[in-house]
Design a protein around this motif. Structure first.
Motif, mmCIF file in Angstrom:
data_model
loop_
_atom_site.group_PDB
_atom_site.id
_atom_site.type_symbol
_atom_site.label_atom_id
_atom_site.label_comp_id
_atom_site.label_asym_id
_atom_site.label_seq_id
_atom_site.Cartn_x
_atom_site.Cartn_y
_atom_site.Cartn_z
ATOM 1 N N ALA A 282 45.741 45.003 -35.571
ATOM 2 C CA ALA A 282 46.462 43.862 -36.149
ATOM 3 C C ALA A 282 46.846 42.856 -35.062
ATOM 4 O O ALA A 282 46.696 41.635 -35.243
ATOM 5 C CB ALA A 282 47.700 44.348 -36.885
ATOM 6 N N LEU A 283 47.306 43.344 -33.918
ATOM 7 C CA LEU A 283 47.671 42.444 -32.823
ATOM 8 C C LEU A 283 46.441 41.763 -32.241
ATOM 9 O O LEU A 283 46.501 40.591 -31.850
ATOM 10 C CB LEU A 283 48.410 43.227 -31.741
ATOM 11 C CG LEU A 283 49.820 43.704 -32.113
ATOM 12 C CD1 LEU A 283 50.367 44.625 -31.036
ATOM 13 C CD2 LEU A 283 50.750 42.521 -32.327
ATOM 14 N N ALA A 284 45.322 42.490 -32.171
ATOM 15 C CA ALA A 284 44.083 41.879 -31.672
ATOM 16 C C ALA A 284 43.607 40.769 -32.606
ATOM 17 O O ALA A 284 43.158 39.701 -32.154
ATOM 18 C CB ALA A 284 43.007 42.949 -31.518
ATOM 19 N N LEU A 285 43.690 40.994 -33.913
ATOM 20 C CA LEU A 285 43.328 39.955 -34.865
ATOM 21 C C LEU A 285 44.261 38.755 -34.756
ATOM 22 O O LEU A 285 43.828 37.600 -34.863
ATOM 23 C CB LEU A 285 43.357 40.520 -36.284
ATOM 24 C CG LEU A 285 42.266 41.543 -36.626
ATOM 25 C CD1 LEU A 285 42.494 42.110 -38.024
ATOM 26 C CD2 LEU A 285 40.885 40.925 -36.523
ATOM 27 N N LEU A 286 45.544 39.030 -34.532
ATOM 28 C CA LEU A 286 46.505 37.940 -34.352
ATOM 29 C C LEU A 286 46.164 37.116 -33.130
ATOM 30 O O LEU A 286 46.227 35.878 -33.163
ATOM 31 C CB LEU A 286 47.919 38.511 -34.244
ATOM 32 C CG LEU A 286 49.036 37.495 -33.968
ATOM 33 C CD1 LEU A 286 49.146 36.496 -35.108
ATOM 34 C CD2 LEU A 286 50.369 38.219 -33.762
ATOM 35 N N MET A 287 45.788 37.776 -32.032
ATOM 36 C CA MET A 287 45.421 37.054 -30.822
ATOM 37 C C MET A 287 44.190 36.194 -31.058
ATOM 38 O O MET A 287 44.084 35.070 -30.558
ATOM 39 C CB MET A 287 45.168 38.036 -29.677
ATOM 40 C CG MET A 287 44.863 37.363 -28.347
ATOM 41 S SD MET A 287 44.780 38.533 -26.959
ATOM 42 C CE MET A 287 43.327 39.482 -27.419
ATOM 43 N N GLY A 288 43.219 36.719 -31.847
ATOM 44 C CA GLY A 288 42.032 35.936 -32.156
ATOM 45 C C GLY A 288 42.322 34.717 -33.010
ATOM 46 O O GLY A 288 41.615 33.704 -32.922
ATOM 47 N N ARG A 289 43.383 34.801 -33.844
ATOM 48 C CA ARG A 289 43.753 33.658 -34.676
ATOM 49 C C ARG A 289 44.550 32.617 -33.901
ATOM 50 O O ARG A 289 44.475 31.420 -34.205
ATOM 51 C CB ARG A 289 44.584 34.145 -35.870
ATOM 52 C CG ARG A 289 43.833 35.021 -36.851
ATOM 53 C CD ARG A 289 42.790 34.251 -37.615
ATOM 54 N NE ARG A 289 43.393 33.200 -38.415
ATOM 55 C CZ ARG A 289 43.837 33.369 -39.655
ATOM 56 N NH1 ARG A 289 43.724 34.555 -40.232
ATOM 57 N NH2 ARG A 289 44.372 32.361 -40.317
ATOM 58 N N VAL A 290 45.315 33.066 -32.913
ATOM 59 C CA VAL A 290 46.203 32.144 -32.196
ATOM 60 C C VAL A 290 45.472 31.408 -31.090
ATOM 61 O O VAL A 290 45.663 30.200 -30.891
ATOM 62 C CB VAL A 290 47.417 32.915 -31.626
ATOM 63 C CG1 VAL A 290 48.257 32.011 -30.739
ATOM 64 C CG2 VAL A 290 48.253 33.468 -32.769
ATOM 65 N N VAL A 291 44.619 32.110 -30.337
ATOM 66 C CA VAL A 291 43.965 31.508 -29.178
ATOM 67 C C VAL A 291 42.471 31.747 -29.280
ATOM 68 O O VAL A 291 41.981 32.633 -29.993
ATOM 69 C CB VAL A 291 44.504 32.099 -27.857
ATOM 70 C CG1 VAL A 291 45.973 31.810 -27.700
ATOM 71 C CG2 VAL A 291 44.237 33.589 -27.783
ATOM 72 N N ASP A 292 41.711 30.951 -28.514
ATOM 73 C CA ASP A 292 40.279 31.152 -28.364
ATOM 74 C C ASP A 292 40.064 32.192 -27.276
ATOM 75 O O ASP A 292 40.314 31.923 -26.091
ATOM 76 C CB ASP A 292 39.588 29.831 -28.001
ATOM 77 C CG ASP A 292 38.074 29.937 -28.028
ATOM 78 O OD1 ASP A 292 37.555 31.084 -28.014
ATOM 79 O OD2 ASP A 292 37.397 28.891 -28.046
ATOM 80 N N VAL A 293 39.623 33.386 -27.651
ATOM 81 C CA VAL A 293 39.511 34.481 -26.698
ATOM 82 C C VAL A 293 38.517 34.151 -25.596
ATOM 83 O O VAL A 293 38.725 34.460 -24.429
ATOM 84 C CB VAL A 293 39.115 35.784 -27.424
ATOM 85 C CG1 VAL A 293 38.944 36.930 -26.428
ATOM 86 C CG2 VAL A 293 40.150 36.133 -28.465
ATOM 87 N N ARG A 294 37.415 33.473 -25.938
ATOM 88 C CA ARG A 294 36.408 33.136 -24.914
ATOM 89 C C ARG A 294 36.955 32.149 -23.890
ATOM 90 O O ARG A 294 36.710 32.275 -22.698
ATOM 91 C CB ARG A 294 35.161 32.587 -25.589
ATOM 92 C CG ARG A 294 34.384 33.599 -26.407
ATOM 93 C CD ARG A 294 33.136 32.973 -26.975
ATOM 94 N NE ARG A 294 33.469 31.870 -27.863
ATOM 95 C CZ ARG A 294 32.547 31.037 -28.381
ATOM 96 N NH1 ARG A 294 31.267 31.199 -28.081
ATOM 97 N NH2 ARG A 294 32.931 30.065 -29.194
ATOM 98 N N THR A 295 37.732 31.185 -24.363
ATOM 99 C CA THR A 295 38.336 30.240 -23.422
ATOM 100 C C THR A 295 39.394 30.916 -22.558
ATOM 101 O O THR A 295 39.504 30.683 -21.362
ATOM 102 C CB THR A 295 38.966 29.068 -24.195
ATOM 103 O OG1 THR A 295 37.954 28.428 -24.981
ATOM 104 C CG2 THR A 295 39.578 28.064 -23.242
ATOM 105 N N MET A 296 40.174 31.793 -23.193
ATOM 106 C CA MET A 296 41.251 32.480 -22.469
ATOM 107 C C MET A 296 40.698 33.372 -21.372
ATOM 108 O O MET A 296 41.275 33.499 -20.289
ATOM 109 C CB MET A 296 42.088 33.290 -23.453
ATOM 110 C CG MET A 296 43.280 34.018 -22.856
ATOM 111 S SD MET A 296 42.873 35.730 -22.392
ATOM 112 C CE MET A 296 42.499 36.435 -23.985
ATOM 113 N N THR A 297 39.563 34.017 -21.600
ATOM 114 C CA THR A 297 38.978 34.916 -20.607
ATOM 115 C C THR A 297 38.052 34.207 -19.635
ATOM 116 O O THR A 297 37.489 34.843 -18.757
ATOM 117 C CB THR A 297 38.210 36.046 -21.305
ATOM 118 O OG1 THR A 297 37.212 35.474 -22.169
ATOM 119 C CG2 THR A 297 39.140 36.914 -22.127
#
Length: 300
Positions: A282-297
């Motif tokens: 659930a937290l991983a899905l929340l992170m994917g909705r809030v930020v762009d994971v590819r840009t963040m990494t």
């Protein structure tokens, strides 16, 4: 003729089926060694119930709302993880900001110092903290010297203990988690145009005003991603809380181990593990909705 054959071969390579054939062995291994055991854990969590009263399909999950001991353990886990997350992201933000603003040579030194903790075993670092925080250790000696005036006033009990306390567990977890906060924050901050801060300064903003009104809002996606990432990692921490807590600061991972090895309540252990897995997803899905994971990494 040669050109047409090359075009045909290119079309064959670009077919989606070819890519699936390359990924198929990895998918088979994941299904055999991860998904099937995971399904077994989920099945065990709803089938094996050894609590008091009549057994039910969700009897183990009902303990989350009825068992006071489990509720205290879960609240302790959430509290320690939340404090660890805030302190870790705070320290990581300062380090990441320093890495972005300093020169190339200083940045390389700071990055090497951050990555140095990855080269050391978590077990070795935890044992090192048991020495530093233990009775008569350097950290305890310094802390007791600082709080001696408050002890004389009766505001603090003496001596102050750091080992086998939540404070000691938090210190060890923050030290272990800082690199996981620095790297995504650094990747996010590197994508911020520093010219925007200079433009704000040119328009009359103070150094703090430019940082607060320009830099911090632009870095918030990285902060949110780091908060979620550190909290997720902290939920499953086992070695550091077990050693620094000394059995007095029991968190979910250690409680699962106790349920498996000592009390033999496998259904309860499976339920706790499943609950943590659901919370993590659930937290991983929340992170994917809030930020762009590819840009963040830094992958985009």
């Amino acid at each position: 003729m040669t050109v047409s054959r090359f075009a045909v071969s290119q079309r064959r390579i670009r077919r989606p089926d070819a890519y699936w054939l390359l990924v198929a062995p990895a998918l088979v291994l994941i299904a055999a060694f991860y998904l099937l055991p995971l399904l077994g854990i989920l099945q065990l969590s709803v089938r094996e119930f050894d609590g008091e009263g009549e057994a039910s399909v969700l009897g183990n999950y009902a303990l989350l709302f009825s068992d006071a001991g489990i509720q205290r353990m879960l609240w302790r886990t959430v509290r320690v993880c939340a404090i660890t997350t805030v302190l870790t992201v705070g320290c990581g933000y300062v380090l990441a900001y320093a890495m972005v603003t300093v020169g190339t040579r200083q940045r390389a030194l700071l990055l090497s110092a951050v990555l140095l903790t990855f080269w050391l075993s978590v077990l070795i670092r935890a044992f090192a903290w048991t020495i530093l925080l233990g009775t008569g250790g350097p950290a305890e000696t310094v802390v007791n010297a600082l709080v001696r005036p408050f002890v004389a006033l009766g505001a603090v009990d003496a001596p102050v203990r750091l080992i086998r306390t939540e404070a000691g567990v938090v210190i060890g977890m923050v030290h272990a988690m800082v690199p996981y906060a620095v790297l995504p924050l650094f990747a996010n901050m590197r994508g911020i145009d520093r010219g925007l801060v200079l433009a704000a300064r040119g328009l009359g903003a103070t150094r703090w005003g430019a940082f607060r009104r320009v830099w911090m809002p632009l870095s918030m996606p990285g902060v949110i991603a780091a908060l979620i990432l550190i909290f997720v990692f902290s939920l499953g921490f086992y070695v550091t809380p077990a050693l620094l807590g000394g059995g007095k600061v029991v968190m979910v991972a250690e409680y699962v181990r106790i349920s498996l090895e000592q009390t033999l309540r496998w259904g309860l252990a499976a339920m706790l593990a499943s609950t943590m897995l659901i919370a993590t997803l659930a937290l991983a899905l929340l992170m994917g909705r809030v930020v762009d994971v590819r840009t963040m990494t830094g992958a985009k």
